[in-house]
Design a protein around this motif. Structure first.
Motif, PDB file in Angstrom:
ATOM      1  N   ALA A 165       0.919  -1.306  -0.063  1.00 23.15           N
ATOM      2  CA  ALA A 165       0.147   0.045  -0.135  1.00 23.15           C
ATOM      3  C   ALA A 165       0.848   1.331   0.149  1.00 23.15           C
ATOM      4  O   ALA A 165       0.590   2.126  -0.765  1.00 23.15           O
ATOM      5  N   ASP A 166       1.629   1.276   0.834  1.00 23.72           N
ATOM      6  CA  ASP A 166       2.937   2.298   0.939  1.00 23.72           C
ATOM      7  C   ASP A 166       3.407   2.507  -0.569  1.00 23.72           C
ATOM      8  O   ASP A 166       3.467   3.669  -1.126  1.00 23.72           O
ATOM      9  N   GLU A 211       0.694   3.967  -3.319  1.00 24.58           N
ATOM     10  CA  GLU A 211       0.581   5.469  -3.047  1.00 24.58           C
ATOM     11  C   GLU A 211       1.859   6.548  -3.284  1.00 24.58           C
ATOM     12  O   GLU A 211       1.719   7.508  -3.960  1.00 24.58           O
ATOM     13  N   ARG A 212       2.852   5.998  -2.951  1.00 21.80           N
ATOM     14  CA  ARG A 212       4.293   6.573  -3.046  1.00 21.80           C
ATOM     15  C   ARG A 212       4.246   6.860  -4.642  1.00 21.80           C
ATOM     16  O   ARG A 212       4.970   7.971  -5.001  1.00 21.80           O
TER      17      ARG A 212
END
Lengths: 450, 450
Positions: A304-305, A308-309
């Motif tokens: 998820a990180d 989004e990054r």
């Protein structure tokens, strides 16, 4: 037709190395050697000189000494040969007067005789369609990726390694000192080559920056074009100079230049491979809404990180979306589903691919599991991967696959590589970065065409 | 002594999984099960209840249902057990009222009875010294790295995978929801644990940020402390919440916080492993002057770029320096030397290590070579690697090793991993980044101590 020219002083090992590069060649092959026989050269026809070969010769691969190379070039011109590839090193890359002058003289001879020169100080051409490879164990499956570069070692490694990961090449050209033909010529060639759909280049230095920018702009407008640059620091630039006599530029200059051209600039060969796989297997998503199917909490958090990054959005599941999947308590990333085997895995992938809430999909196999249940996991993951592969063959949505390293090798990566339909990445960071770059490329292209 | 408490409804597979975690345990092991026999449980003594076990029990591993766990905790307290590890999930990480309340009640029971709780919703403890592993195939070699984290999957993978790459752990603790003991408690424990010299933590969320900063500052002052943070984006934070009921923070906040504490903040588990290896095997260099020994032009260019990017300087060779090496035409990076075999390789490494012009060394093995000379290369590289290993055993200068991926597996990586003396990296980018972070840590420490 290929002729190999060699001095009688060349060692048998060196000659075997040269021959192995072309032993799968589908055209006619000759050896030129003053005293050797067929028995000495793996059954290939041997002639004492180029002039003695009956009929035309298109291309000559030369690894004779620097001192004799000019003479070989002259013999090529007399025979009507179109191109010569010179392995031999010891030219301008030495930084010494003699090497520089001998190179200049070789170029003069070739240009006067309308003979095009690849090299010197290079490792040859990989063209699987015609059976020219870097050796007997290297894939002869032809594909759509054209890759050029100055470094022999890096390009040979790529030619041998990347096909095992699913990359299929049209051509790889190692061009060393670029004394005659240079990066601009090769890129222009790949732009008009119908077999090449994706262009990659490893560049150490540039002789004509203005022309390169123009050529890259044309290339990126026509085909996805990915550049790796070596020698972006002072130390790297010094190393490049002693390697292929190249002048390098600063990182800032390159960054600005790449933005202008629309070419994709990546940091290293791993990222280059990531882009080759993405452009081979992943059509452009319609938007940045992604659904991640994973196997485990910590991995899901990192995934998820990473999404989004890289500018992707993970739409959460609401009641209506869960309904479409049969009412299960899904979150995005979806936890643990990929251990469910073939039928459940395929069903879920298909259901998700029909949902308007998502533009693209990231499937994530990870064997972060108990070592004592290796059999269960191997079977479960293996069957799940089969579902992913079958789904990928007709997926209506762009799909990437990640398989993380694990304590045991389950043969999963090999299965995915060999499927011929999947872009596989070792981490979600690399997968999402590749997908973001792919989207940026297509967005830039659409803007310029609008 | 370890007791395993299980309901009679637990499946044999699940129980086998639990037992496998402790089957190499060196102390006394019991199973608690209402109806089972020794034959059912791999020959381990079985008792119908904790109270029936003769003599004291130190630690209980529990995987009974959420509903029965509170009762097991009470039985532990009655028996005088000091700690309970609860695998069972379904507590606060569900986000539902019942799970949250049951967790609060479990913590209340444990704290009232002075029973410390690891978990719930976790995957246990790896402590090779006492034979507690994540399974029968996991290394029992004890070492100096203590690693804690909320994710069971990521920590189990690390425990199984990193020892194969040369990392040796004192303890790995997967602590899930951190309902009682939390990251601060575990880090404080590792700071005072004499077996732990290097501390690593995977953190998803933090309950008491102020305390964590204080604890990390103390930890970094005592031992190299490396942090990986999951859930640094909104999407990642949401995933972390559903995984271990954790609140995450923004990237900027973490960056500032880590700078304050002196702990090293890395992006992912690969970078964490890189730091574990660096701190295990590489003493702090006296300065940033590096010599790179490599095998090929393009690799050398990238290596030089990576060194300079990470703040290292590659002193070029002048005549006096070349003289010390026997007058050869060396540049830095040094090209092609590592194919020279054992004697020449060892001699060169030793000569370089005695030169005052360099503070640290990067050896670089790459098989970017012709596939048909695999035997030669395998032998040459293998012998050269042996020289690097023998040199590393008594090197007076910090040394890192890089082996790049290649088209064929030569068993080189395994040889380096098994040497027990070398920090091996897959790219010069990762090696130089790890070395730079290591130097920054020691510099920060020296400044604070001054």
């Amino acid at each position: 037709m290929v002729g190999i020219s060699a001095s009688d002083l060349m060692s048998p090992t060196r000659f075997a190395f040269l021959l192995a590069h072309v032993e799968q060649f589908k055209g006619k092959l000759y050896v030129v050697h003053p005293t050797g026989t067929r028995e000495d050269f793996m059954g290939v026809d041997v002639y004492p000189s180029l002039a003695d070969i009956p009929g035309p010769v298109d291309h000559v691969i030369s690894a004779v000494s620097r001192e004799r190379t000019g003479q070989v070039a002259k013999e090529c011109i007399a025979k009507g040969v179109k191109g010569i590839l010179v392995y031999t090193a010891g030219y301008s890359e030495t930084g010494e007067k003699e090497g520089i002058e001998t190179e200049r003289e070789l170029v003069r001879i070739c240009r006067e005789g309308n003979l095009r020169l690849v090299g010197p100080n290079c490792m040859g051409i990989y063209c699987p369609k015609s059976g020219m490879t870097f050796g007997p164990d290297v894939s002869t499956e032809a594909g759509s990726v054209g890759f050029i570069g100055q470094s022999g070692g890096l390009l040979m490694r790529s030619g041998a390694l990347m096909p095992r990961h699913g990359v299929r090449f049209s051509k790889i050209i190692s061009y060393g000192n670029a004394a005659d033909l240079d990066e601009c010529d090769y890129i222009e060639y790949l732009v008009q080559d119908p077999d090449t759909k994706i262009i990659g280049a490893y560049i150490e230095g540039v002789k004509d920056g203005q022309r390169l920018l123009k050529v890259l702009k044309q290339a990126a407008a026509a085909k996805p074009t990915i550049i790796v640059k070596g020698g972006l620091t002072q130390a790297g630039s010094r190393a490049a100079a002693s390697h292929t006599a190249s002048l390098a530029g600063s990182k800032e200059v390159w960054e600005a230049a790449m933005r202008q051209t629309g070419a994709i600039w990546v940091a290293d060969l791993d990222e280059l491979e990531d882009m080759f796989l993405a452009f081979q297997f992943v059509p452009p998503p319609k938007g940045r809404r992604i659904v991640v199917l994973g196997t485990g909490g910590g991995n899901g958090v990192f995934a998820a990180d990473d999404c989004e990054r890289e500018g992707f959005v993970l739409p959460p599941f609401d009641a209506a979306m869960r309904e479409k999947l049969g009412g299960a308590n899904f979150t995005n990333p979806i936890d643990n589903v990929l251990l469910f085997g073939y039928k459940a895995g395929l069903g879920l992938l298909q259901a998700l691919s029909r949902m308007d809430e998502f533009d693209c999909m990231l499937a994530y196999l990870s064997a972060d599991v108990v070592p004592q249940s290796v059999d269960t996991v191997q079977h479960g993951l293996g069957r799940t991967l089969e579902a992913v592969i079958d789904f990928a063959k007709e997926s209506p949505k762009p799909l990437l696959l990640v398989i993380t390293p694990t304590y045991a090798e389950f043969g999963l990566k090999e299965k995915a590589w060999n499927s011929g339909v999947l872009a596989l990445y070792p981490t979600t960071a690399r997968a999402t970065k590749a997908l973001a770059r792919l989207m940026s490329y297509y967005e830039m292209k659409a803007q310029r065409e609008a």
